[in-house]
Design an enzyme around this catalytic site. Structure first.
Site, PDB file in Angstrom:
ATOM      1  CD  GLU A 135      -3.255   0.247   2.121  1.00  0.00           C
ATOM      2  OE1 GLU A 135      -4.322  -0.355   1.903  1.00  0.00           O
ATOM      3  OE2 GLU A 135      -2.961   0.676   3.258  1.00  0.00           O
ATOM      4  CG  HIS A 151       7.423 -29.587   0.729  1.00  0.00           C
ATOM      5  ND1 HIS A 151       7.891 -30.872   0.549  1.00  0.00           N
ATOM      6  CD2 HIS A 151       8.180 -29.058   1.714  1.00  0.00           C
ATOM      7  CE1 HIS A 151       8.872 -31.105   1.410  1.00  0.00           C
ATOM      8  NE2 HIS A 151       9.073 -30.018   2.127  1.00  0.00           N
ATOM      9  CE  LYS A 164     -12.266   1.452   1.082  1.00  0.00           C
ATOM     10  NZ  LYS A 164     -11.584   2.387   1.968  1.00  0.00           N
TER      11      LYS A 164
HETATM   12  O1  PA5 Z   1      -3.735   1.393   5.761  1.00  0.00           O
HETATM   13  C1  PA5 Z   1      -4.867   1.792   5.549  1.00  0.00           C
HETATM   14  O2  PA5 Z   1      -5.123   2.992   5.519  1.00  0.00           O
HETATM   15  C2  PA5 Z   1      -6.026   0.828   5.354  1.00  0.00           C
HETATM   16  O3  PA5 Z   1      -5.623  -0.483   5.336  1.00  0.00           O
HETATM   17  C3  PA5 Z   1      -7.002   1.019   6.484  1.00  0.00           C
HETATM   18  O4  PA5 Z   1      -6.338   0.759   7.694  1.00  0.00           O
HETATM   19  C4  PA5 Z   1      -8.194   0.093   6.346  1.00  0.00           C
HETATM   20  O5  PA5 Z   1      -8.845   0.339   5.142  1.00  0.00           O
HETATM   21  C5  PA5 Z   1      -9.153   0.311   7.494  1.00  0.00           C
HETATM   22  O6  PA5 Z   1      -9.557   1.636   7.563  1.00  0.00           O
HETATM   23  P1  PA5 Z   1     -10.301   2.210   8.820  1.00  0.00           P
HETATM   24  O7  PA5 Z   1      -9.392   2.122   9.980  1.00  0.00           O
HETATM   25  O8  PA5 Z   1     -10.647   3.620   8.475  1.00  0.00           O
HETATM   26  O9  PA5 Z   1     -11.538   1.360   9.023  1.00  0.00           O
END
Ligand code: PA5
Length: 424
Positions: A278, A299, A414
């Site tokens: 990310e 394996h 989303k």
């Molecule tokens: O790293 C990130 O920003 C995402 O993985 C969020 O942590 C994830 O989408 C969860 O978001 P939130 O804490 O707003 O529910």
């Protein structure tokens, strides 16, 4: 604390050529002047975390341990992966603790959700709902279902007492609901993004609920902060690792495969996949992070790693000391032919599998291997390791000239999903 072994990287990596860039970027991180600079709160967090909240976390953790059989950790992505990685790494996959942790809010699978809810029907459970935005669909759906079950089982007043909400200090639907219903709340700082939040209440409350020493974890992270916030590249394994990653990215490698020899560290691989994936995967750049758990995956994936398309390098997380061990005994019939291992520890056999694979992949297969070594796995070392990777990720992202702290791409699915569900 962490030894970076670059003896198996196949190429001779010209680390010195990164010296000036590392100097500039380290200053950018320390002075918070780079891209995404309003999300650098984690860099000094091991020193300036909220001490009053820390005590409340420890108290809440004790209350959960003393009063419930199960804690349901309800979150997704950065709001759950760190806690899970730490809980499994520290307690193993068959912990002897009284409290059981179950994860929900990380999937929309009705099969998974229904099974968990069914399992919880006759359990005394508390909920730690974790969401920075407070509006994440997976988490919000699971939380509503969990809350309904809890109210049905024990009534509204007791249910609200059993809910612990970790969220933004002022904004979002979860914060509004928590205030309206009087849940205990813990804060996700504005300047710390999800994947850098494991050392905040996001990770600390569930980790402490399992009985782990979160003070030791913060101390380990603080030591890492002191060890790695400098541009002395030749004495800074964290930045050396970031440069090595960049070298491979710019020399025909597109995949980094994280490797462990401990099933209980598999979730550290999941946390790393999010952290690097990310942070770096944007503007059509970045290494694809993937992970394996050996010797199990030797394996299945071993053949590809050894002889497949040469697109990857491996980063092995090696913890030298095993927490549990046993010695192989003699068998008088020796029908399985294993008596040659008599008197040897199982951890010794695992170590030889690691050494044999290292040689096979790097020498025979010419697959570069980077080895990150730690003496043991405990709270202190894990706090140190978390910080090591977060800091290395920031340096890596800036070396790629991207913003390591945003994630614009995750919004696209989303939008489509909400449209299909009729939200707008
Ligand atoms: O790293 C990130 O920003 C995402 O993985 C969020 O942590 C994830 O989408 C969860 O978001 P939130 O804490 O707003 O529910």
């Amino acid at each position: 604390m962490i030894k970076l072994n670059l003896g198996y990287t196949v190429d001779d990596i010209p680390l010195a050529s990164y010296k000036e860039q590392v100097k500039t970027i380290n200053e950018m991180i320390n002075k918070k002047t780079g891209l995404g600079n309003d999300f650098l709160g984690w860099t000094t967090w091991p020193e300036d975390y909220d001490k009053e909240e820390f005590l409340r976390i420890q108290e809440a953790a004790k209350e959960i341990r003393d009063n419930y059989e199960v804690l349901v950790v309800c979150g997704i992505g950065g709001s759950y992966l760190g806690a899970r990685a730490a809980i499994e790494a520290l307690n193993g996959l068959f912990p002897t603790n009284k409290l059981q942790i179950i994860y929900l809010g990380q999937t929309l699978s009705s099969n998974y959700v229904c099974q968990v809810l069914n399992y919880l029907k006759d359990k005394k459970f508390a909920i730690n709902v974790i969401s920075k935005s407070g509006t994440t669909t997976e988490t919000a759906i699971a939380f509503r279902l969990l809350k309904d079950l809890l109210i049905e089982k024990i009534g509204q007043e007791a249910a609200y007492k059993a809910i612990f909400a970790t969220t933004d200090k002022a904004r979002g639907a979860l914060k509004t609901e928590a205030d309206a219903n009087g849940y205990r709340t813990f804060c996700i700082p504005d300047d710390i993004g999800g994947r850098y939040s494991v050392l905040t209440a996001v990770g600390l409350l569930p980790i402490a609920a399992m009985g782990s020493d979160i003070q030791a974890m913060m101390n380990g992270a603080k030591q890492a902060m002191l060890d790695f916030n400098n541009d002395d590249l030749f004495n800074n394994p964290c930045y050396q690792y970031a440069c090595v990653r960049n070298y491979f990215y710019t020399h025909q490698k597109s995949v980094e495969m994280f490797v462990t020899y401990e099933p209980q560290f598999t979730q550290i691989g999941e946390w790393l996949k999010q952290l690097f994936g990310e942070s770096e995967g944007k503007d059509h750049r970045g290494l694809l992070p993937t992970s394996v758990t050996n010797s199990t995956d030797l394996h299945s994936m071993g053949q590809f790693i050894q002889e497949g398309t040469p697109l990857l390098f491996e980063t092995i997380i090696r913890v030298k000391e095993a927490n549990y061990d046993l010695v192989m005994k003699n068998d008088k019939n020796n029908l399985d032919g294993l008596n040659y291992l008599e008197g040897k520890k199982l951890s010794f056999v695992n170590e030889k599998a690691f050494e044999g694979t290292l040689k096979a992949h790097s020498e025979t297969g010419k697959v570069p291997n980077v080895v990150i070594e730690m003496e043991k796995m405990d709270e202190y070392h894990l706090g140190y390791l978390f910080y090591f990777f977060m800091r290395a990720c920031a340096m890596s992202g800036y070396l790629l000239d991207i913003n390591p702290f945003n994630q614009p791409g995750v919004e696209v699915y989303k939008k489509n999903m909400f449209k299909l569900l009729g939200k707008y």
